[in-house]
Design a protein around this motif. Structure first.
Motif, PDB file in Angstrom:
ATOM      1  N   SER A 116      11.740  31.678 -78.122  1.00  0.00           N
ATOM      2  CA  SER A 116      11.474  31.501 -76.694  1.00  0.00           C
ATOM      3  C   SER A 116      10.781  32.750 -76.189  1.00  0.00           C
ATOM      4  O   SER A 116      11.404  33.814 -76.095  1.00  0.00           O
ATOM      5  N   ARG A 118       9.491  33.334 -73.199  1.00  0.00           N
ATOM      6  CA  ARG A 118       9.772  33.639 -71.797  1.00  0.00           C
ATOM      7  C   ARG A 118      11.251  33.952 -71.610  1.00  0.00           C
ATOM      8  O   ARG A 118      12.110  33.318 -72.203  1.00  0.00           O
ATOM      9  N   ARG A 120      14.791  33.797 -69.853  1.00  0.00           N
ATOM     10  CA  ARG A 120      15.531  32.744 -69.167  1.00  0.00           C
ATOM     11  C   ARG A 120      16.877  33.318 -68.747  1.00  0.00           C
ATOM     12  O   ARG A 120      17.247  34.426 -69.178  1.00  0.00           O
ATOM     13  N   ALA A 129       9.227  35.945 -66.709  1.00  0.00           N
ATOM     14  CA  ALA A 129       8.492  34.774 -66.237  1.00  0.00           C
ATOM     15  C   ALA A 129       7.386  35.177 -65.266  1.00  0.00           C
ATOM     16  O   ALA A 129       6.290  34.596 -65.285  1.00  0.00           O
ATOM     17  N   SER A 130       7.645  36.188 -64.443  1.00  0.00           N
ATOM     18  CA  SER A 130       6.642  36.628 -63.469  1.00  0.00           C
ATOM     19  C   SER A 130       5.384  37.156 -64.155  1.00  0.00           C
ATOM     20  O   SER A 130       4.268  36.983 -63.642  1.00  0.00           O
ATOM     21  N   LEU A 132       4.150  36.170 -67.144  1.00  0.00           N
ATOM     22  CA  LEU A 132       3.391  35.032 -67.645  1.00  0.00           C
ATOM     23  C   LEU A 132       2.732  34.268 -66.497  1.00  0.00           C
ATOM     24  O   LEU A 132       1.596  33.783 -66.634  1.00  0.00           O
ATOM     25  N   GLU A 133       3.421  34.159 -65.369  1.00  0.00           N
ATOM     26  CA  GLU A 133       2.834  33.476 -64.212  1.00  0.00           C
ATOM     27  C   GLU A 133       1.621  34.235 -63.690  1.00  0.00           C
ATOM     28  O   GLU A 133       0.613  33.634 -63.302  1.00  0.00           O
ATOM     29  N   GLY A 136      -1.264  33.585 -65.887  1.00  0.00           N
ATOM     30  CA  GLY A 136      -1.792  32.254 -65.593  1.00  0.00           C
ATOM     31  C   GLY A 136      -2.700  32.257 -64.378  1.00  0.00           C
ATOM     32  O   GLY A 136      -3.755  31.612 -64.387  1.00  0.00           O
ATOM     33  N   LYS A 184       0.851  28.078 -71.447  1.00  0.00           N
ATOM     34  CA  LYS A 184       1.902  27.154 -71.015  1.00  0.00           C
ATOM     35  C   LYS A 184       2.961  26.980 -72.107  1.00  0.00           C
ATOM     36  O   LYS A 184       4.159  26.881 -71.829  1.00  0.00           O
ATOM     37  N   GLN A 187       5.290  29.759 -72.009  1.00  0.00           N
ATOM     38  CA  GLN A 187       6.182  29.659 -70.862  1.00  0.00           C
ATOM     39  C   GLN A 187       7.280  28.621 -71.066  1.00  0.00           C
ATOM     40  O   GLN A 187       8.405  28.802 -70.592  1.00  0.00           O
ATOM     41  N   GLU A 188       6.958  27.523 -71.748  1.00  0.00           N
ATOM     42  CA  GLU A 188       7.852  26.366 -71.728  1.00  0.00           C
ATOM     43  C   GLU A 188       8.663  26.138 -73.000  1.00  0.00           C
ATOM     44  O   GLU A 188       9.803  25.667 -72.933  1.00  0.00           O
TER      45      GLU A 188
END
Length: 257
Positions: A116, A118, A120, A129-130, A132-133, A136, A184, A187-188
């Motif tokens: 993983s 990202r 969590r 997460a911020s 990777l966002e 993006g 993505k 991220q997912e």
């Protein structure tokens, strides 16, 4: 489906999968150290290097199926080595087989990878997460600049890796749509729940100075994959095959030859 394929060397088959924003020629220098011992096969992921970004892009189920189709065409089951995003794809491919094992694969090498990428709530051994966002958002307006920033992060704190990466930032940028798809996936995708079903012979190689995938992710892989071997390289970052090529080669030889 059209993934660019290159084959050199002799010996057991070693299939190399690169990371996000890169292409198979990132392995070119390291391959010269491997070719006396392994038949090296490398692919450009869709939209990267010499592989087009097709209508299917880099979506997880289709990507796994495409890789399985490629594996089925190999004359002998390869050891599959995935670096970073390539490691996530290699792990996903292995786990997608019955009970995590397949006659299509001889073994698995996870280099600077994670189940993983990202962070969590129950997983801190990843990228915030911020971050990777933000990648993006920047990708939409400045794909090449975003890629360059990501490459710089890979060798942060690793001077030898930074020297080896010189010039790669000027390579043509991968297709923007496939870059977005790959981001993505980072991220997912979360493969932690399935880890202990994997019985395929596995080696984990990780840099202790990795600023993208914390070493804790490498320890986690080792602890949750039955019978796996761990090589933690004290002075390497996220691209250990660039900064410590001989050590990475020797680690492979100790495990597979």
């Amino acid at each position: 489906m059209s993934w660019f394929r290159e084959q050199t060397g002799q010996g057991p088959t070693l299939l190399l999968l690169h990371g996000w924003g890169m292409e198979s020629r990132v392995f070119a220098g390291w391959r010269t150290l491997l070719e006396p011992y392994f038949t090296c096969i490398s692919y450009d992921l869709p939209g990267h290097g010499r592989s087009p970004c097709t209508a299917t892009g880099m979506h997880w189920p289709e990507l796994l199926q495409q890789l399985q189709d490629l594996l089925s065409r190999e004359a002998t089951p390869p050891i599959i080595l995935g670096w970073s995003l390539g490691g996530l794809l290699a792990l996903g491919s292995a786990l997608s087989q019955p009970q995590g094992q397949s006659g299509l694969l001889k073994g698995l090498v996870l280099m600077a990878s994670s189940p993983s990428f990202r962070q969590r709530p129950d997983w801190l051994a990843g990228i915030p997460a911020s971050t990777l966002e933000e990648f993006g958002r920047r990708l939409q307006t400045d794909p090449q600049g975003t890629r360059k920033r990501f490459l710089a992060l890979q060798v942060l704190g690793d001077p030898q890796g930074r020297r080896a990466l010189d010039g790669m930032a000027a390579w043509p940028s991968p297709d923007t749509a496939c870059l977005a798809d790959g981001l993505k996936l980072l991220q997912e995708v979360d493969l932690r729940d399935d880890m202990e079903t994997l019985t395929l012979p596995t080696q984990v190689i990780h840099g202790a100075q990795d600023r993208i995938v914390p070493p804790e992710a490498g320890f986690y892989l080792h602890q949750h994959i039955v019978g796996s071997q761990l090589t933690m390289l004290e002075h390497a970052g996220h691209a250990p095959f660039l900064s410590r090529p001989e050590q990475c080669r020797d680690a492979l030889l100790e495990c597979w030859i």
